[in-house]
Design an enzyme around this catalytic site. Structure first.
Site, PDB file in Angstrom:
ATOM      1  N   TRP A 104       0.865  -1.325   0.137  1.00 39.80           N
ATOM      2  CA  TRP A 104      -0.011   0.003   0.053  1.00 39.80           C
ATOM      3  C   TRP A 104       0.736   1.345   0.163  1.00 39.80           C
ATOM      4  O   TRP A 104       0.542   2.299  -0.728  1.00 39.80           O
ATOM      5  CB  TRP A 104      -0.836   0.125   1.198  1.00 39.80           C
ATOM      6  CG  TRP A 104      -2.015  -1.104   1.022  1.00 39.80           C
ATOM      7  CD1 TRP A 104      -2.238  -1.997   1.559  1.00 39.80           C
ATOM      8  CD2 TRP A 104      -3.134  -1.080  -0.047  1.00 39.80           C
ATOM      9  NE1 TRP A 104      -3.457  -2.787   1.258  1.00 39.80           N
ATOM     10  CE2 TRP A 104      -3.747  -2.254   0.069  1.00 39.80           C
ATOM     11  CE3 TRP A 104      -3.280  -0.149  -1.173  1.00 39.80           C
ATOM     12  CZ2 TRP A 104      -4.854  -2.711  -0.706  1.00 39.80           C
ATOM     13  CZ3 TRP A 104      -4.198  -0.482  -1.969  1.00 39.80           C
ATOM     14  CH2 TRP A 104      -5.234  -1.788  -1.875  1.00 39.80           C
ATOM     15  N   ASP A 174      -1.040   6.403   6.801  1.00 37.74           N
ATOM     16  CA  ASP A 174      -2.304   5.410   6.261  1.00 37.74           C
ATOM     17  C   ASP A 174      -2.557   4.505   7.620  1.00 37.74           C
ATOM     18  O   ASP A 174      -1.659   3.440   7.399  1.00 37.74           O
ATOM     19  CB  ASP A 174      -1.919   4.938   4.823  1.00 37.74           C
ATOM     20  CG  ASP A 174      -2.978   3.666   4.443  1.00 37.74           C
ATOM     21  OD1 ASP A 174      -4.075   3.684   5.188  1.00 37.74           O
ATOM     22  OD2 ASP A 174      -2.788   3.460   3.340  1.00 37.74           O
ATOM     23  N   LYS A 198     -11.885  -1.891   6.951  1.00 41.74           N
ATOM     24  CA  LYS A 198     -11.386  -3.188   7.537  1.00 41.74           C
ATOM     25  C   LYS A 198     -11.367  -3.112   8.829  1.00 41.74           C
ATOM     26  O   LYS A 198     -12.077  -4.081   9.457  1.00 41.74           O
ATOM     27  CB  LYS A 198      -9.702  -2.667   7.494  1.00 41.74           C
ATOM     28  CG  LYS A 198      -9.074  -3.267   6.020  1.00 41.74           C
ATOM     29  CD  LYS A 198      -9.632  -2.375   4.814  1.00 41.74           C
ATOM     30  CE  LYS A 198      -8.939  -2.959   3.586  1.00 41.74           C
ATOM     31  NZ  LYS A 198      -7.786  -2.258   3.038  1.00 41.74           N
TER      32      LYS A 198
END
Ligand SMILES: *Cc1c(COP(=O)(O)O)cnc(C)c1O
Length: 364
Positions: A104, A174, A198
């Site tokens: 990511w 993040d 999530k």
């Protein structure tokens, strides 16, 4: 009783059963307006109360200081990969530092290059993303617009134990797959964000928590939707907010406060759950091999492989037969990934632990 699988999905992922039950009870008619959350205006008093309660809960859980703004946005975390550099890289600060510990972070750096110079402050790709850097290894620059990192790399299962120390005063994070899994000192961050699907709620909303002084960096030429400042000025109602997703975030944060008791308690439970699985891996004599180094492994995504791909496939198949679902690893890493977010109950992890022990016995 409706039968549910024990769901180890990486995202969208398991939600607390009491939250789903409340959604079900209230879906036809919310107590006040006697209409569904799906049917009322985002500018109605009822929805504004729901959004205010979600924000109040987040502020309480994370002790968010008063000089920080909380935004509820759309576009997922992927849009933040672009909004962060578009807003925070103003003229004199056209360079950003990226600490890349997994897939990511790599994707975020790729997007940032479209808006400025990206300095790799640390890059774990050569070692296949198995660890986080020591502070002494991070090459950050005080003149960069910000330093970016991913607190938990969801695909590789690599997590920072504490925030990286950098030379730069604006730390951007993040936290898509671990926000609310433990208490944080928000004052260490310039901006921290997480898509909800999530660890916090359903797909459709992304939570951004940012220090107010950074709002001044959003240039007037930015498209309205892509400017943090427009969202802050509009109280997250620049346009129609993702009302249902925000409503569920409110219920999940209620659950954290009232049923769990807060983030200290949540963190203790998360450590207990993750240690249960890592212990089986460590004591398996190499039958199970963890991906991340022991000091960087994730409390949220337990990533490991077996000694061969067919054996991994048999593991996933037999687990599914025992009601343990969605254990297949990300296609880029292979093997197994057990995502055990806040809402995964202890009993679910115990069932997986027992299955792992039994599967090893059967196959050695
Ligand atoms: C899932 C995930 C993303 C991507 O989120 P989208 O909402 O699908 O854009 C980004 N970063 C991390 C750490 C993630 O886990």
């Amino acid at each position: 009783m409706i039968q549910r699988t024990t769901n180890f999905s990486a995202g969208p992922a398991v939600l607390p059963v009491p939250v789903l039950e409340r959604v079900q009870r209230e879906l036809l008619a919310l107590p006040g307006p006697r209409a569904s959350i799906l049917e009322i205006s985002h500018r109605s008093a009822t929805f504004k109360e729901i959004m205010a309660a979600a924000e109040t809960n987040l502020r309480q859980l994370l002790s968010i200081p008063d000089n920080y703004t909380v935004l509820f946005l759309q576009g997922g975390s992927r849009l933040q990969f672009s909004m962060v550099p578009m807003n925070l890289l103003d003229g004199p600060r056209a360079q950003a530092d990226y600490i890349v510990t997994g897939s990511w972070g790599r994707h975020a750096a790729t997007e940032a290059r479209k808006f400025g110079d990206v300095r790799m402050a640390w890059d774990g790709s050569k070692a296949n993303y198995v660890c986080t850097p020591a502070d002494s290894q991070i090459d950050s620059s005080p003149s960069s617009g910000y330093t970016y990192f991913v607190s938990n790399e969801t695909i590789e299962g690599v997590q920072f134990a504490t925030e990286p120390a950098t030379q730069n005063s604006t730390l951007v994070c993040d936290a898509s797959s671990d926000l609310l899994h433990k208490p944080l000192d928000i004052s260490q961050y310039g901006l921290i964000y997480a898509c909800a699907q999530k660890n916090i709620g359903p797909a459709g909303v992304t939570i951004v928590i940012m220090r107010n002084d950074l709002l001044a960096r959003s240039g007037d030429a930015l498209p309205g939707y892509l400017s943090y400042k427009s969202h802050a000025d509009g109280g997250s109602l620049f346009n129609t907010a993702p009302t249902f997703a925000i409503y569920v975030v409110r219920l999940v944060t209620d659950w954290l406060l009232n049923d769990i008791g807060g983030l200290e308690e949540m963190h203790a439970l998360n450590k207990k759950k993750a240690n249960m699985l890592y212990q089986v891996i460590d004591q398996s004599g190499g039958f199970y091999q963890g991906h991340a180094q022991a000091d960087c492994r994730s409390l949220m995504n337990v990533v490991f492989r077996l000694t061969s791909d067919p054996l991994s496939a048999a593991f996933v198949k037999e687990a599914a037969e025992q009601n343990l679902a969605a254990l297949v690893g990300h296609r880029s890493v292979g093997g197994i990934r057990a995502s055990i977010y806040n809402a995964m109950p202890l009993e679910g992890v115990e069932a997986l632990r027992d299955f792992m022990i039994q599967f090893r016995k059967k196959n050695t």
